[in-house]
Design an enzyme around this catalytic site. Structure first.
Site, PDB file in Angstrom:
ATOM      1  N   THR A   7      53.982  14.037  73.154  1.00  0.00           N
ATOM      2  CA  THR A   7      52.908  13.599  72.448  1.00  0.00           C
ATOM      3  C   THR A   7      53.790  12.727  71.769  1.00  0.00           C
ATOM      4  OG1 THR A   7      50.813  14.044  71.766  1.00  0.00           O
ATOM      5  CG2 THR A   7      52.376  16.373  70.941  1.00  0.00           C
ATOM      6  N   ASN A   9      50.753  13.628  68.220  1.00  0.00           N
ATOM      7  CA  ASN A   9      50.250  14.266  67.708  1.00  0.00           C
ATOM      8  C   ASN A   9      50.574  14.949  66.912  1.00  0.00           C
ATOM      9  OD1 ASN A   9      48.127  15.926  66.844  1.00  0.00           O
ATOM     10  ND2 ASN A   9      47.059  14.514  68.078  1.00  0.00           N
ATOM     11  N   HIS A  11      50.299  16.804  64.317  1.00  0.00           N
ATOM     12  CA  HIS A  11      49.549  17.772  64.367  1.00  0.00           C
ATOM     13  C   HIS A  11      49.291  18.931  65.362  1.00  0.00           C
ATOM     14  CE1 HIS A  11      46.304  20.100  62.641  1.00  0.00           C
ATOM     15  NE2 HIS A  11      45.584  20.726  63.813  1.00  0.00           N
ATOM     16  N   ASP A  68      46.801  18.231  79.196  1.00  0.00           N
ATOM     17  CA  ASP A  68      45.916  17.044  79.263  1.00  0.00           C
ATOM     18  C   ASP A  68      44.977  18.207  79.168  1.00  0.00           C
ATOM     19  OD1 ASP A  68      45.417  13.994  79.502  1.00  0.00           O
ATOM     20  OD2 ASP A  68      44.435  15.319  81.537  1.00  0.00           O
ATOM     21  N   PHE A 148      37.114  16.716  66.334  1.00  0.00           N
ATOM     22  CA  PHE A 148      36.422  15.264  66.525  1.00  0.00           C
ATOM     23  C   PHE A 148      36.154  14.893  67.981  1.00  0.00           C
ATOM     24  CE2 PHE A 148      40.233  15.741  69.770  1.00  0.00           C
ATOM     25  CZ  PHE A 148      40.316  17.014  69.796  1.00  0.00           C
ATOM     26  N   GLY A 149      36.538  14.194  68.304  1.00  0.00           N
ATOM     27  CA  GLY A 149      35.923  14.323  70.355  1.00  0.00           C
ATOM     28  C   GLY A 149      34.681  14.718  69.877  1.00  0.00           C
ATOM     29  N   TYR A 150      34.190  16.259  70.882  1.00  0.00           N
ATOM     30  CA  TYR A 150      32.550  16.319  71.586  1.00  0.00           C
ATOM     31  C   TYR A 150      32.585  17.061  70.554  1.00  0.00           C
ATOM     32  CZ  TYR A 150      33.462  13.104  75.632  1.00  0.00           C
ATOM     33  OH  TYR A 150      33.953  11.864  76.385  1.00  0.00           O
ATOM     34  N   LYS A 171      38.444  27.494  65.063  1.00  0.00           N
ATOM     35  CA  LYS A 171      38.385  26.302  65.939  1.00  0.00           C
ATOM     36  C   LYS A 171      39.560  26.892  66.727  1.00  0.00           C
ATOM     37  CE  LYS A 171      38.429  22.112  68.263  1.00  0.00           C
ATOM     38  NZ  LYS A 171      38.653  20.275  68.582  1.00  0.00           N
ATOM     39  N   ARG A 177      42.594  24.498  73.541  1.00  0.00           N
ATOM     40  CA  ARG A 177      43.617  24.272  73.784  1.00  0.00           C
ATOM     41  C   ARG A 177      44.424  25.527  72.806  1.00  0.00           C
ATOM     42  NH1 ARG A 177      42.969  18.942  73.059  1.00  0.00           N
ATOM     43  NH2 ARG A 177      41.825  20.223  70.999  1.00  0.00           N
TER      44      ARG A 177
HETATM   45  P1  IMP Z   1      43.520  14.795  75.980  1.00  0.00           P
HETATM   46  O1  IMP Z   1      44.437  14.974  76.642  1.00  0.00           O
HETATM   47  O2  IMP Z   1      44.664  16.233  74.136  1.00  0.00           O
HETATM   48  O3  IMP Z   1      44.196  13.435  74.592  1.00  0.00           O
HETATM   49  O4  IMP Z   1      41.984  14.864  75.398  1.00  0.00           O
HETATM   50  C1  IMP Z   1      41.488  13.609  76.269  1.00  0.00           C
HETATM   51  C2  IMP Z   1      39.754  13.714  75.568  1.00  0.00           C
HETATM   52  O5  IMP Z   1      39.361  15.034  74.973  1.00  0.00           O
HETATM   53  C3  IMP Z   1      39.929  13.564  74.188  1.00  0.00           C
HETATM   54  O6  IMP Z   1      39.979  11.877  74.103  1.00  0.00           O
HETATM   55  C4  IMP Z   1      38.556  13.934  73.804  1.00  0.00           C
HETATM   56  O7  IMP Z   1      37.781  12.636  73.774  1.00  0.00           O
HETATM   57  C5  IMP Z   1      38.461  14.939  73.857  1.00  0.00           C
HETATM   58  N1  IMP Z   1      38.588  16.259  73.688  1.00  0.00           N
HETATM   59  C6  IMP Z   1      39.856  16.857  74.077  1.00  0.00           C
HETATM   60  N2  IMP Z   1      40.011  17.964  72.893  1.00  0.00           N
HETATM   61  C7  IMP Z   1      38.706  18.335  72.680  1.00  0.00           C
HETATM   62  C8  IMP Z   1      38.407  19.176  71.006  1.00  0.00           C
HETATM   63  O8  IMP Z   1      38.977  19.953  71.140  1.00  0.00           O
HETATM   64  N3  IMP Z   1      36.938  18.713  70.898  1.00  0.00           N
HETATM   65  C9  IMP Z   1      36.257  17.728  71.546  1.00  0.00           C
HETATM   66  N4  IMP Z   1      36.503  16.507  72.307  1.00  0.00           N
HETATM   67  C10 IMP Z   1      37.811  17.137  72.598  1.00  0.00           C
END
Ligand code: IMP
Length: 192
Positions: A7, A9, A11, A68, A148-150, A171, A177
């Site tokens: 990654t 990222n 953070h 993922d 972030f996200g949802y 969180k 995660r």
């Molecule tokens: P990634 O696999 O960590 O990149 O997550 C894929 C997608 O899932 C992100 O782009 C977000 O839309 C959503 N997502 C992942 N983790 C979170 C979270 O902790 N909170 C809210 N949405 C999440």
């Protein structure tokens, strides 16, 4: 032990380095000179995590892990799932994704959902998986502005607030995660 987290990222990297401590030399994709995108073309979250770790392992032959994550909503037959990042379209925003989920969930009484994170680790040529799941409910409207996200529409079971109303510390201590990461760290610590 040198290990790559597939990654960029910062953070995510600093969070895991802090837990792993000095015995692990944790590197990002930048640190190993990889730039570009790693393909994520599989139909499931574990397969995508595995695809990402293998992609780096095949090129660098170095210990590596990749994560993922997806949000799975029961009433939408598991959607957005593996498409969580781009649910509302290729270059959509978090806002767009949340709006789409709220629209699709309009009038639905079954609001059950779960966040799932899968980590694939390739260590000394063997693959291991670590999973973190948090069950919860999709709210009928947005609550909170953190995260972030949802996060604004996901209320984890056992709480009366959404992820977006929690402090980052809170969180990060209980999220999907965090659960998967804790399992990875426990495993890695036993390898020293
Ligand atoms: P990634 O696999 O960590 O990149 O997550 C894929 C997608 O899932 C992100 O782009 C977000 O839309 C959503 N997502 C992942 N983790 C979170 C979270 O902790 N909170 C809210 N949405 C999440």
């Amino acid at each position: 032990m040198e290990i790559v987290f597939a990654t960029n990222n910062k953070h995510k990297i600093s969070e895991i380095s802090a837990i792993l401590g000095n015995n692990f030399d944790l590197k990002s994709l930048n640190d190993i000179g990889f730039s570009g995108d790693i393909p994520e073309t599989n139909p499931t979250i574990p397969e995508n995590a595995s695809q990402k770790s293998h992609f780096i392992y095949d090129r660098y032959k170095i210990n590596v892990f990749a994560d993922d994550t997806g949000l799975e909503i029961e009433a939408l037959n598991g959607a957005p799932g593996v498409y969580s990042a781009r649910y509302a379209g290729e270059h959509c925003s978090f806002e767009d994704n949340v709006t789409k989920v709220l629209l699709e969930m309009e009038g639905k009484t079954n609001r059950n959902a779960r966040f799932i994170t899968v980590i694939s680790l390739i260590l000394n040529d063997k693959e291991y998986f670590f999973e973190g799941i948090v069950n919860g409910q999709i709210t009928t409207e947005r609550h909170g502005a953190k995260g972030f996200g949802y996060d604004p529409i996901f209320r984890p079971d056992g709480y009366n607030i959404t992820y977006a109303e929690m402090s980052a510390d809170k969180k990060n201590a209980m999220s999907h995660r965090a659960l998967a990461t804790q399992k990875l760290v426990e495993f890695l610590k036993k390898q020293r």
